[in-house]
Design a protein around this motif. Sequence first.
Motif, PDB file in Angstrom:
ATOM      1  N   SER A  86      26.582  24.914  40.504  1.00  0.00           N
ATOM      2  CA  SER A  86      25.176  25.146  40.846  1.00  0.00           C
ATOM      3  C   SER A  86      24.713  24.216  41.952  1.00  0.00           C
ATOM      4  N   ALA A  87      25.200  22.980  41.936  1.00  0.00           N
ATOM      5  CA  ALA A  87      24.742  21.998  42.920  1.00  0.00           C
ATOM      6  C   ALA A  87      25.179  22.353  44.341  1.00  0.00           C
ATOM      7  N   GLN A  88      26.175  23.240  44.478  1.00  0.00           N
ATOM      8  CA  GLN A  88      26.662  23.611  45.798  1.00  0.00           C
ATOM      9  C   GLN A  88      25.936  24.816  46.390  1.00  0.00           C
ATOM     10  N   MET A  89      25.076  25.448  45.622  1.00  0.00           N
ATOM     11  CA  MET A  89      24.385  26.641  46.100  1.00  0.00           C
ATOM     12  C   MET A  89      23.284  26.264  47.086  1.00  0.00           C
ATOM     13  N   ARG A  90      23.020  27.150  48.036  1.00  0.00           N
ATOM     14  CA  ARG A  90      21.953  26.930  49.008  1.00  0.00           C
ATOM     15  C   ARG A  90      20.611  27.076  48.294  1.00  0.00           C
ATOM     16  N   ALA A  91      19.841  26.024  48.306  1.00  0.00           N
ATOM     17  CA  ALA A  91      18.555  26.038  47.608  1.00  0.00           C
ATOM     18  C   ALA A  91      17.508  25.356  48.475  1.00  0.00           C
ATOM     19  N   ILE A  92      16.255  25.675  48.191  1.00  0.00           N
ATOM     20  CA  ILE A  92      15.157  25.031  48.912  1.00  0.00           C
ATOM     21  C   ILE A  92      15.076  23.576  48.477  1.00  0.00           C
ATOM     22  N   ILE A  93      15.049  22.684  49.440  1.00  0.00           N
ATOM     23  CA  ILE A  93      14.928  21.251  49.157  1.00  0.00           C
ATOM     24  C   ILE A  93      13.559  20.785  49.656  1.00  0.00           C
ATOM     25  N   LYS A  94      12.762  20.293  48.741  1.00  0.00           N
ATOM     26  CA  LYS A  94      11.436  19.784  49.112  1.00  0.00           C
ATOM     27  C   LYS A  94      11.441  18.264  48.964  1.00  0.00           C
ATOM     28  N   PRO A  95      10.989  17.544  49.976  1.00  0.00           N
ATOM     29  CA  PRO A  95      11.019  16.081  49.887  1.00  0.00           C
ATOM     30  C   PRO A  95      10.114  15.576  48.776  1.00  0.00           C
ATOM     31  N   ARG A  96      10.641  14.631  47.988  1.00  0.00           N
ATOM     32  CA  ARG A  96       9.849  14.077  46.893  1.00  0.00           C
ATOM     33  C   ARG A  96       8.656  13.280  47.414  1.00  0.00           C
ATOM     34  N   ASN A  97       8.765  12.786  48.641  1.00  0.00           N
ATOM     35  CA  ASN A  97       7.681  11.973  49.207  1.00  0.00           C
ATOM     36  C   ASN A  97       6.730  12.805  50.050  1.00  0.00           C
ATOM     37  N   TRP A  98       6.577  14.078  49.728  1.00  0.00           N
ATOM     38  CA  TRP A  98       5.763  14.954  50.568  1.00  0.00           C
ATOM     39  C   TRP A  98       4.324  14.457  50.699  1.00  0.00           C
ATOM     40  N   ARG A  99       3.839  13.740  49.703  1.00  0.00           N
ATOM     41  CA  ARG A  99       2.465  13.235  49.784  1.00  0.00           C
ATOM     42  C   ARG A  99       2.317  12.145  50.849  1.00  0.00           C
ATOM     43  N   GLU A 100       3.407  11.587  51.297  1.00  0.00           N
ATOM     44  CA  GLU A 100       3.335  10.564  52.340  1.00  0.00           C
ATOM     45  C   GLU A 100       3.131  11.167  53.732  1.00  0.00           C
ATOM     46  N   TYR A 101       3.354  12.475  53.855  1.00  0.00           N
ATOM     47  CA  TYR A 101       3.072  13.141  55.126  1.00  0.00           C
ATOM     48  C   TYR A 101       1.564  13.335  55.267  1.00  0.00           C
ATOM     49  N   ARG A 102       1.057  13.060  56.449  1.00  0.00           N
ATOM     50  CA  ARG A 102      -0.385  13.234  56.664  1.00  0.00           C
ATOM     51  C   ARG A 102      -0.760  14.715  56.621  1.00  0.00           C
ATOM     52  N   TYR A 103       0.140  15.571  57.098  1.00  0.00           N
ATOM     53  CA  TYR A 103      -0.147  17.007  57.165  1.00  0.00           C
ATOM     54  C   TYR A 103       0.936  17.760  56.382  1.00  0.00           C
ATOM     55  N   PRO A 104       0.841  17.794  55.052  1.00  0.00           N
ATOM     56  CA  PRO A 104       1.887  18.425  54.235  1.00  0.00           C
ATOM     57  C   PRO A 104       1.684  19.938  54.096  1.00  0.00           C
ATOM     58  N   PHE A 105       2.263  20.707  55.009  1.00  0.00           N
ATOM     59  CA  PHE A 105       2.206  22.165  54.897  1.00  0.00           C
ATOM     60  C   PHE A 105       3.359  22.610  53.992  1.00  0.00           C
ATOM     61  N   ILE A 106       3.264  22.253  52.732  1.00  0.00           N
ATOM     62  CA  ILE A 106       4.325  22.500  51.765  1.00  0.00           C
ATOM     63  C   ILE A 106       3.859  23.560  50.787  1.00  0.00           C
ATOM     64  N   TYR A 107       4.762  24.472  50.440  1.00  0.00           N
ATOM     65  CA  TYR A 107       4.415  25.528  49.497  1.00  0.00           C
ATOM     66  C   TYR A 107       4.700  25.074  48.065  1.00  0.00           C
ATOM     67  N   GLY A 108       3.904  25.572  47.132  1.00  0.00           N
ATOM     68  CA  GLY A 108       4.176  25.350  45.719  1.00  0.00           C
ATOM     69  C   GLY A 108       3.488  24.134  45.122  1.00  0.00           C
ATOM     70  N   GLN A 109       2.696  23.421  45.918  1.00  0.00           N
ATOM     71  CA  GLN A 109       1.931  22.281  45.422  1.00  0.00           C
ATOM     72  C   GLN A 109       0.441  22.582  45.608  1.00  0.00           C
ATOM     73  N   VAL A 110      -0.385  21.886  44.864  1.00  0.00           N
ATOM     74  CA  VAL A 110      -1.826  22.143  44.935  1.00  0.00           C
ATOM     75  C   VAL A 110      -2.570  20.833  45.129  1.00  0.00           C
ATOM     76  N   GLU A 111      -3.770  20.952  45.666  1.00  0.00           N
ATOM     77  CA  GLU A 111      -4.663  19.792  45.733  1.00  0.00           C
ATOM     78  C   GLU A 111      -5.140  19.443  44.323  1.00  0.00           C
ATOM     79  N   ALA A 112      -5.306  18.162  44.074  1.00  0.00           N
ATOM     80  CA  ALA A 112      -5.821  17.741  42.771  1.00  0.00           C
ATOM     81  C   ALA A 112      -7.231  18.302  42.564  1.00  0.00           C
ATOM     82  N   ASP A 113      -7.465  18.885  41.406  1.00  0.00           N
ATOM     83  CA  ASP A 113      -8.770  19.444  41.049  1.00  0.00           C
ATOM     84  C   ASP A 113      -9.273  18.657  39.841  1.00  0.00           C
ATOM     85  N   GLU A 114     -10.145  17.703  40.076  1.00  0.00           N
ATOM     86  CA  GLU A 114     -10.589  16.809  39.007  1.00  0.00           C
ATOM     87  C   GLU A 114     -11.315  17.574  37.915  1.00  0.00           C
ATOM     88  N   GLN A 115     -12.081  18.589  38.292  1.00  0.00           N
ATOM     89  CA  GLN A 115     -12.804  19.369  37.288  1.00  0.00           C
ATOM     90  C   GLN A 115     -11.823  20.059  36.337  1.00  0.00           C
TER      91      GLN A 115
END
Length: 503
Positions: free
Chosen positions: A116-145
Motif C-alpha cells: 500500500s505504501a508504494q501506491m500513488r497517493a495524494i500527499i498533503k503537507p502536515r505543516n499546511w497551516r504554516e503557508y500564508r496562502y493554503p489553497f489546500i482541499y479537504g480542510q476547513v476554517e475553524a468555526d468557533e460557533q
Amino acid sequence: MLERYLHPFEAGRGLQEQLRERLLNAILDGAMPPSEAMPSSRKLSELLKISRNTVVLVYEHLVQDGYLIPSDRRGYFINEKFLHQQLNVSLRASSQKLFDRPDHAPDWGRRMQTESAQMRAIIKPRNWREYRYPFIYGQVEADEQTAVRWRDCARIAAMGAHMRCWVDDQVTLDDPLLVEQIIARVLPKRGIKAGPEEILVTIGTQNSLYMLAQLLGRPGLIMGLEDPGYVDARNIFGLSGCDLRPLRIDGQGLVVDKQLDGCDMLFCTPSHQSPTGVTMPVYRRMELLASARERDFLVIEDDYESEQNYLGSNHPALKSFDDSGRVIYLGSLTKNLLPGLRLGFIAADPELIHELRALRRYIYRHPPSNNQRTLALFLSMGHYDAHARRQRDRLARKWRLISRALAKHLPDCHTSGMAGGSSLWVTGTPELDAWRLQRLVAKRGVLIEPGDIHFLGSERPQYHFRLGFGAIAEELIEPGIVALGEAWREMQGQLQAEPATSM
C-alpha cells in the motif's frame, strides 16, 4: 533539567492539561531524579506565572494516578516503583535503544501481500497551516460557533440516558438516534427514502469504499473509475485485485456511452465530480441508471460535497432515482463539519447492508458510540443545518473572490467546478508543469495541489492543479492568487529562456 519541559503554554488549551502533560513527559524521560522533590507549588507557579492552585491540582491528580507520592513537609516525589511496574524499565535506562533492528528480523517484503505504501497517493503537507496562502482541499476554517455547539452536545451525550447508550460495546449495531437522524434529516435533502435496515454508519468514505472493495471486489472484476477521479477509490479497489478501467468525463461528468460496456461495477461522483467539480445533469443520471440495468453493473455513488451547492438548486442524488437496488450511496457526515471526526454512512440494499455489518464487526465492530450519539444530538438540535448554511454562505463569498482573482491574474487558465463546492480545478496551457509551479509558489507562501495524481492512465497531463479554498481566510484569497500569478509568469519566463540557454 525540568526547565526545558516548561516551554510557554499554547493558546486555546487548558493550563492544567498542558502542565500535567509536560510534567509527565519530564517524569517519564527521567528528567527528575526520584530522590529529589518536585519543585514546590509556589516555586513552579512563580516560574510559569500561573495560579498556585493550578499547580496544586495537577500535583494532586498525579498523586491520584500513582505517578507522585506526597511527603509531609518535604513535597512531592516520583513514585519510582509505580513507574517500574507500568513501564517495566528503569528510569535510568530511558536512553537505551529498545527498538534496534536485530539481525534475525523478519523479511517483511517477502511476507506482505500488498504494498500500500508504494501506491500513488495524494500527499498533503502536515505543516499546511504554516503557508500564508493554503489553497489546500479537504480542510476547513475553524468555526468557533460550531465547536462550541459540538462541545455542548458532547457534554449532553455524557449525561444520564444518553451515556447509557454508548458505554456498552454495541458489537454490530449503530446508534439508533443517529440512524433516525440520517433517515429523517440527511437523506430527504437528497431525495432518498430508506429504512434503518438500509443504513450502515462508517468512519468515513474511505472506510465505506474499503469495506465494499473487500466484499464485492475480486481479481478480474472490471471496476470503472472516472478519469480524472478520486485517487483513494482507485487505490482501494486496486488493492482488492480489481481490473481498473479509466472512464472519460466531460463538462457534465461521467460520459454514458459504450465505454461502460463490460463494467461489473463503477464509482462516480455525480454531485461534484472529483476533482473537476462539474455536476452531472438529471438526464445523464437517468441514462446511467438505464445503462446499469441494461449492462448489469453496480454503481457506487459518492455524494461528494452535495450540501455545498450555493450557485443553484441541488439535483436529487442518483440513488433517489434507483428502483433496482443497484446504486450504493456513500455519504459523509463530518467532512465539511469537523474533518477529524471521521463519520459517514452507506445507504444500500438491505441484503448488502447486512453483509457489510457482519464484515465491519471483524474490522472495528462499530464507530465510537459516543461520537455517534454526539453527532445525533448535533443533528437533532439543528446545529448541523445551521453550520451548513453558514458554510455555504462563506464558501459562496470565497468562490466569487477566487473566481474574480483568477480571471484577473491568471487569464490564461481555465477553471471548472462552477456549481459550488470548496475547490476549483484549474487547467493551464499545455506547457505548464504544475509540479514546477508548486515549487515556485511555495517560495511565496502559496500551497497548491498538482492534478496529475488524479489520472489513472500512464499518460497523465501535467497542466492541471487544484485550488481548495475551504481553509484559507477570505481576505487572503486575492493576495494568494496575485502571488500565484507572479510565479506563473516567472515560470513562463524560465521556459522561454531555456531553449536559448541550451544552445
